[in-house]
Design a protein around this motif. Structure first.
Motif, PDB file in Angstrom:
ATOM      1  N   PRO A 165       0.805  -1.221   0.000  1.00 45.90           N
ATOM      2  CA  PRO A 165       0.000   0.000   0.000  1.00 45.90           C
ATOM      3  C   PRO A 165       0.838   1.270   0.000  1.00 45.90           C
ATOM      4  N   GLY A 166       2.163   1.117  -0.106  1.00 44.56           N
ATOM      5  CA  GLY A 166       3.012   2.281   0.047  1.00 44.56           C
ATOM      6  C   GLY A 166       3.187   2.567   1.527  1.00 44.56           C
ATOM      7  N   LEU A 167       3.068   3.814   1.889  1.00 49.29           N
ATOM      8  CA  LEU A 167       3.220   4.191   3.288  1.00 49.29           C
ATOM      9  C   LEU A 167       1.851   4.323   3.944  1.00 49.29           C
ATOM     10  N   ARG A 168       1.658   3.579   5.026  1.00 45.60           N
ATOM     11  CA  ARG A 168       0.438   3.692   5.813  1.00 45.60           C
ATOM     12  C   ARG A 168       0.670   4.747   6.893  1.00 45.60           C
ATOM     13  N   LEU A 169      -0.068   5.818   6.823  1.00 40.00           N
ATOM     14  CA  LEU A 169       0.125   6.943   7.720  1.00 40.00           C
ATOM     15  C   LEU A 169      -1.070   7.093   8.644  1.00 40.00           C
ATOM     16  N   THR A 170      -0.797   7.186   9.946  1.00 43.55           N
ATOM     17  CA  THR A 170      -1.829   7.456  10.934  1.00 43.55           C
ATOM     18  C   THR A 170      -1.616   8.853  11.498  1.00 43.55           C
ATOM     19  N   LEU A 171      -2.646   9.687  11.367  1.00 44.76           N
ATOM     20  CA  LEU A 171      -2.651  10.989  12.024  1.00 44.76           C
ATOM     21  C   LEU A 171      -3.449  10.835  13.317  1.00 44.76           C
ATOM     22  N   LEU A 172      -2.809  11.121  14.427  1.00 45.60           N
ATOM     23  CA  LEU A 172      -3.393  10.843  15.737  1.00 45.60           C
ATOM     24  C   LEU A 172      -3.512  12.133  16.538  1.00 45.60           C
ATOM     25  N   SER A 173      -4.735  12.556  16.822  1.00 45.98           N
ATOM     26  CA  SER A 173      -4.919  13.694  17.723  1.00 45.98           C
ATOM     27  C   SER A 173      -4.886  13.195  19.162  1.00 45.98           C
ATOM     28  N   PHE A 174      -4.436  14.062  20.076  1.00 46.60           N
ATOM     29  CA  PHE A 174      -4.349  13.649  21.481  1.00 46.60           C
ATOM     30  C   PHE A 174      -4.343  14.888  22.363  1.00 46.60           C
ATOM     31  N   GLY A 175      -4.527  14.672  23.652  1.00 49.89           N
ATOM     32  CA  GLY A 175      -4.457  15.747  24.632  1.00 49.89           C
ATOM     33  C   GLY A 175      -3.188  15.636  25.453  1.00 49.89           C
ATOM     34  N   PHE A 176      -2.428  16.718  25.526  1.00 54.71           N
ATOM     35  CA  PHE A 176      -1.177  16.690  26.286  1.00 54.71           C
ATOM     36  C   PHE A 176      -1.426  16.338  27.751  1.00 54.71           C
ATOM     37  N   LYS A 177      -2.583  16.707  28.280  1.00 60.07           N
ATOM     38  CA  LYS A 177      -2.826  16.431  29.697  1.00 60.07           C
ATOM     39  C   LYS A 177      -2.992  14.943  29.973  1.00 60.07           C
ATOM     40  N   TYR A 178      -3.165  14.144  28.924  1.00 59.61           N
ATOM     41  CA  TYR A 178      -3.264  12.693  29.079  1.00 59.61           C
ATOM     42  C   TYR A 178      -1.960  11.992  28.713  1.00 59.61           C
ATOM     43  N   GLY A 269      -5.267  15.364   7.235  1.00 54.36           N
ATOM     44  CA  GLY A 269      -5.595  14.078   6.633  1.00 54.36           C
ATOM     45  C   GLY A 269      -6.286  14.240   5.296  1.00 54.36           C
ATOM     46  N   ARG A 270      -7.196  15.203   5.202  1.00 52.24           N
ATOM     47  CA  ARG A 270      -7.896  15.457   3.935  1.00 52.24           C
ATOM     48  C   ARG A 270      -6.907  15.800   2.824  1.00 52.24           C
ATOM     49  N   ARG A 271      -5.923  16.614   3.155  1.00 52.25           N
ATOM     50  CA  ARG A 271      -4.939  17.019   2.152  1.00 52.25           C
ATOM     51  C   ARG A 271      -3.998  15.879   1.778  1.00 52.25           C
ATOM     52  N   LEU A 272      -3.528  15.141   2.787  1.00 53.13           N
ATOM     53  CA  LEU A 272      -2.544  14.089   2.527  1.00 53.13           C
ATOM     54  C   LEU A 272      -3.146  12.925   1.758  1.00 53.13           C
ATOM     55  N   ARG A 273      -4.440  12.708   1.855  1.00 59.94           N
ATOM     56  CA  ARG A 273      -5.081  11.637   1.088  1.00 59.94           C
ATOM     57  C   ARG A 273      -4.986  11.873  -0.418  1.00 59.94           C
ATOM     58  N   GLU A 274      -4.722  13.100  -0.802  1.00 60.68           N
ATOM     59  CA  GLU A 274      -4.605  13.413  -2.219  1.00 60.68           C
ATOM     60  C   GLU A 274      -3.219  13.108  -2.776  1.00 60.68           C
ATOM     61  N   LEU A 275      -2.266  12.797  -1.885  1.00 58.72           N
ATOM     62  CA  LEU A 275      -0.906  12.502  -2.329  1.00 58.72           C
ATOM     63  C   LEU A 275      -0.788  11.034  -2.736  1.00 58.72           C
ATOM     64  N   PRO A 276      -0.022  10.728  -3.784  1.00 57.61           N
ATOM     65  CA  PRO A 276       0.131   9.328  -4.210  1.00 57.61           C
ATOM     66  C   PRO A 276       0.992   8.533  -3.231  1.00 57.61           C
ATOM     67  N   GLY A 277       0.717   7.231  -3.146  1.00 56.75           N
ATOM     68  CA  GLY A 277       1.546   6.338  -2.344  1.00 56.75           C
ATOM     69  C   GLY A 277       1.285   6.389  -0.858  1.00 56.75           C
ATOM     70  N   LEU A 278       0.214   7.071  -0.445  1.00 58.05           N
ATOM     71  CA  LEU A 278      -0.117   7.162   0.974  1.00 58.05           C
ATOM     72  C   LEU A 278      -1.484   6.548   1.246  1.00 58.05           C
ATOM     73  N   THR A 279      -1.568   5.764   2.305  1.00 56.13           N
ATOM     74  CA  THR A 279      -2.854   5.332   2.842  1.00 56.13           C
ATOM     75  C   THR A 279      -3.007   6.009   4.195  1.00 56.13           C
TER      76      THR A 279
END
Length: 290
Positions: A165-178, A269-279
């Motif tokens: 699949p090329g590069l599988r990329l996870t964008l993960l939001s989080f809270g610093f307090k956790y 994530g919306r923008r990066l999905r438009e790049l080739p070679g990324l899931t």
């Protein structure tokens, strides 16, 4: 007859109690040939066997860990030697000390290295022995906040595809307090943006809501950050592919992981999905936690 089969070799290792058995079972379900508790000295014969079986076992995974006793002492040298002429990835499973202690207490089993000491003594000793191998790893999976079903899903995301699949990329939001995500490759701080928490009508909403998203992305510096971060990541992704790194996690944090980090992660994530070679997948670790 030439053999055009693309073989994959996976070494699964990590801390006792971090989920090696779960990962081994998940890999078997995905069609991998899995060998559990393999001495490091047997990695080379296993690769040779795979090469001589034609199409029979194109995907091989070996679970290697401290249960090997004195034989495990040679694991780093074995992995380095194997990588000289074979395509090998090392997957390291980790979890916090407190989680590991709780898991051992739940199953009422001793840690393999605790001897006459406590569970924590065994965990500390294992971390010392595993530090070198962890630094050699291609993928680190922190299982502290994962149950067995969630871990199996993560394994499927990493190793379940029939085609590359090329590069599988996870964008993960989080809270610093956790706390910081332990398995993040990169961390970006969204706390430079005004917090919607202090806007009464936005506070109960999240970064998934249109009003919050528009508020966050319209703030000075927000658009510039997303543009610049996307540009900065382009050579990083290219380097990951050259180094055969197939999965990366980019974490974006704000105070509670509810507003700013969520909105920016979704937009990036919306923008990066438009790049080739990324899931690309977007996940929100702490959304709903407050």
């Amino acid at each position: 007859m030439s053999d055009n089969v693309t073989r994959e070799m996976l070494i699964v290792t990590g801390m006792s109690g971090a989920g090696r058995s779960t990962v081994a079972n998940a890999l078997e379900d995905l069609g991998w040939y899995v060998v559990d508790n393999l001495p490091p000295q047997m990695l080379r014969p296993l690769v040779d066997l795979s090469e001589h079986t034609g199409n029979a076992i194109p995907k091989v995974a070996a679970v290697v860990d401290v249960r090997g006793g004195k034989l495990f002492a040679d694991v780093q040298e074995a992995v380095e030697s194997l990588r000289l002429n074979a395509s090998v990835r090392v997957v390291f499973l980790d979890a916090s000390d407190s989680v590991l202690v709780r898991r051992f207490e739940q199953v009422r089993r001793p840690h393999p290295l605790q001897g006459d000491g406590t569970l924590l003594d065994g965990i500390v000793e294992e971390r010392n022995r595993m530090s070198g191998l962890r630094s050699q790893s291609d993928v680190v999976i922190d299982t502290s906040d994962l149950n067995i079903h969630q871990l199996a899903v993560v394994v499927g995301e990493h190793f379940g595809g029939d085609t590359d699949p090329g590069l599988r990329l996870t964008l993960l939001s989080f809270g610093f307090k956790y706390g910081l995500p332990a398995d993040a490759d990169m961390v970006a701080d969204m706390r430079f943006l005004p917090n919607p928490y202090w806007v009464p009508e936005l506070a109960p909403q999240t970064g998934l809501d249109e009003e919050v998203r528009d508020y966050v992305l319209s703030q000075p510096g927000a658009e510039e950050f997303v543009d610049g971060y996307e540009s900065a990541l382009t050579p990083v992704f290219a380097g990951y592919r050259r180094e055969n790194k197939r999965h990366a996690t980019i974490a974006l944090g704000c105070t509670g992981g509810k507003h700013r980090s969520v909105a920016v992660a979704e937009e990036l994530g919306r923008r990066l999905r438009e790049l080739p070679g990324l899931t690309v997948s977007v996940k929100h670790r702490d959304l709903g936690r407050e």
